[in-house]
Motif scaffolding. Sequence first.
Motif, short mmCIF file in Angstrom:
data_model
loop_
_atom_site.label_atom_id
_atom_site.label_comp_id
_atom_site.label_asym_id
_atom_site.label_seq_id
_atom_site.Cartn_x
_atom_site.Cartn_y
_atom_site.Cartn_z
N LYS A 37 0.85 -1.18 0.00
CA LYS A 37 0.00 0.00 0.00
C LYS A 37 0.89 1.24 0.00
O LYS A 37 1.67 1.46 0.92
N GLY A 38 0.75 2.00 -1.07
CA GLY A 38 1.53 3.22 -1.19
C GLY A 38 0.83 4.19 -2.12
O GLY A 38 -0.35 4.03 -2.46
N LYS A 39 1.56 5.19 -2.56
CA LYS A 39 0.98 6.20 -3.42
C LYS A 39 0.68 5.65 -4.81
O LYS A 39 -0.23 6.11 -5.50
N HIS A 40 1.48 4.64 -5.24
CA HIS A 40 1.33 4.06 -6.57
C HIS A 40 1.05 2.56 -6.45
O HIS A 40 1.48 1.91 -5.49
N ASP A 47 8.50 0.85 -15.40
CA ASP A 47 9.61 -0.07 -15.22
C ASP A 47 10.80 0.67 -14.63
O ASP A 47 11.03 1.86 -14.93
N ARG A 48 11.55 0.00 -13.79
CA ARG A 48 12.73 0.55 -13.11
C ARG A 48 12.37 1.67 -12.13
O ARG A 48 13.20 2.53 -11.84
N SER A 49 11.15 1.66 -11.64
CA SER A 49 10.76 2.67 -10.66
C SER A 49 10.86 2.10 -9.25
O SER A 49 10.85 0.88 -9.05
N VAL A 50 10.99 2.98 -8.26
CA VAL A 50 11.09 2.59 -6.86
C VAL A 50 9.92 3.23 -6.11
O VAL A 50 9.73 4.45 -6.17
N LEU A 51 9.14 2.39 -5.42
CA LEU A 51 7.94 2.86 -4.72
C LEU A 51 8.13 2.77 -3.21
O LEU A 51 8.68 1.78 -2.71
N LEU A 52 7.64 3.78 -2.50
CA LEU A 52 7.67 3.78 -1.04
C LEU A 52 6.27 3.48 -0.51
O LEU A 52 5.29 4.03 -0.99
N GLY A 53 6.22 2.57 0.47
CA GLY A 53 4.92 2.24 1.05
C GLY A 53 5.05 1.19 2.14
O GLY A 53 6.15 0.93 2.64
#
Length: 369
Positions: A37-40, A47-53
């Motif tokens: 569960k995060g913003k995205h 692709d190649r993105s980093v998500l915080l959650g």
Amino acid sequence: MTEDTIAALATAPGDGAISCIRVSGPGTLGVCDKIFKGKHVPSRARDRSVLLGDINDSGGNAIDQVLLTIMRGPKSLTGEDVVEITCHGGFIAPRLVLRRLVEEGVRPADPGEFTRRAFLNGKMDLAQAEAVGEIVRASSEKALKVALRQLKGDLSERLEGAENQLFDLLTLLEANIDFPDEDVESVEMDQAESRLGQVCEELEVLLEAHRRGRYLRNGLDVVIVGKPNVGKSSIFNRLLEKDRVIVSDQPGTTRDVVDGLVRVNGLLLRVHDTAGVRRAANPLEEEAVRRTRAAVEQADLALVVIDSSAPISAEDREILAEAGAGLCLVAINKTDLPAKADVSGLELAEPGVAESTEPVKISALKGWG
């Protein structure tokens, strides 16, 4: 296999700031949508993105705050969709995240399964796959550099070159046999032998590099051998830089094989101190000498110690003859005392090496040499 989604801890378990859990397979992004569960939303992220959650449990409660690194197949390590979950370290947080993945149908990965999938999906060849394990097990900086070159394809390119040369020669030979009357480049036997010889030389170089690479990866077993009281234990203690074994003027102090680790110019050495080789006076000494000879036979390198303060004896020459069957180095010890040993002619030719190895003059007592 391609229907399974697998996960495993990619970092060493235990205390630490962070841990990394790798997930790979067709269901990777779908599972992450369920537990993250995060913003995205992971499946919609670039692709190649980093998500915080947060990673949530089945009740929607946060287990840990994490970073999700998304690598879509086929441009990933395994050729499949891969997500690396970076959570906090320790034992609890990674275990709970892994358990949450398993609850959603992810299978714990078998040992080496990520590398196996990379190999089966054409992301690396077998030599590169083996290099992954060599990097992890590297015992020195030199070993790491060799394994990294192999991972980047240096070995694969050289093997492919040899294979192509053999294939070209085979094609030419078959064409000469099948179409003798056609306008085909003819090949003479001496030409074929010359081309085969070039390939053999290249393969011999690779085999020698493999032998040296094995020493870099696994270290070198070095056995210190010689008559009693020539200073073997003193040399052993000097190499280890601590008093590991008892040193005494009384011959026969060492009765068993004692080993220790030392690094020399980045190379790991397993140094073994042994009992002095002499005619056994009792069963205990006989067993000690037997173990010494067994250690010499299994060693990568034998360090034969000669006492420069005493004339060279028949026992010295017998030890030199036995140790000289393999890689051998002669150490002339006790050079701080008046010399009585005639060390001329003690150069030993290494197997397969044209040059002889000069004896090394040292003093274990003074630290010379």
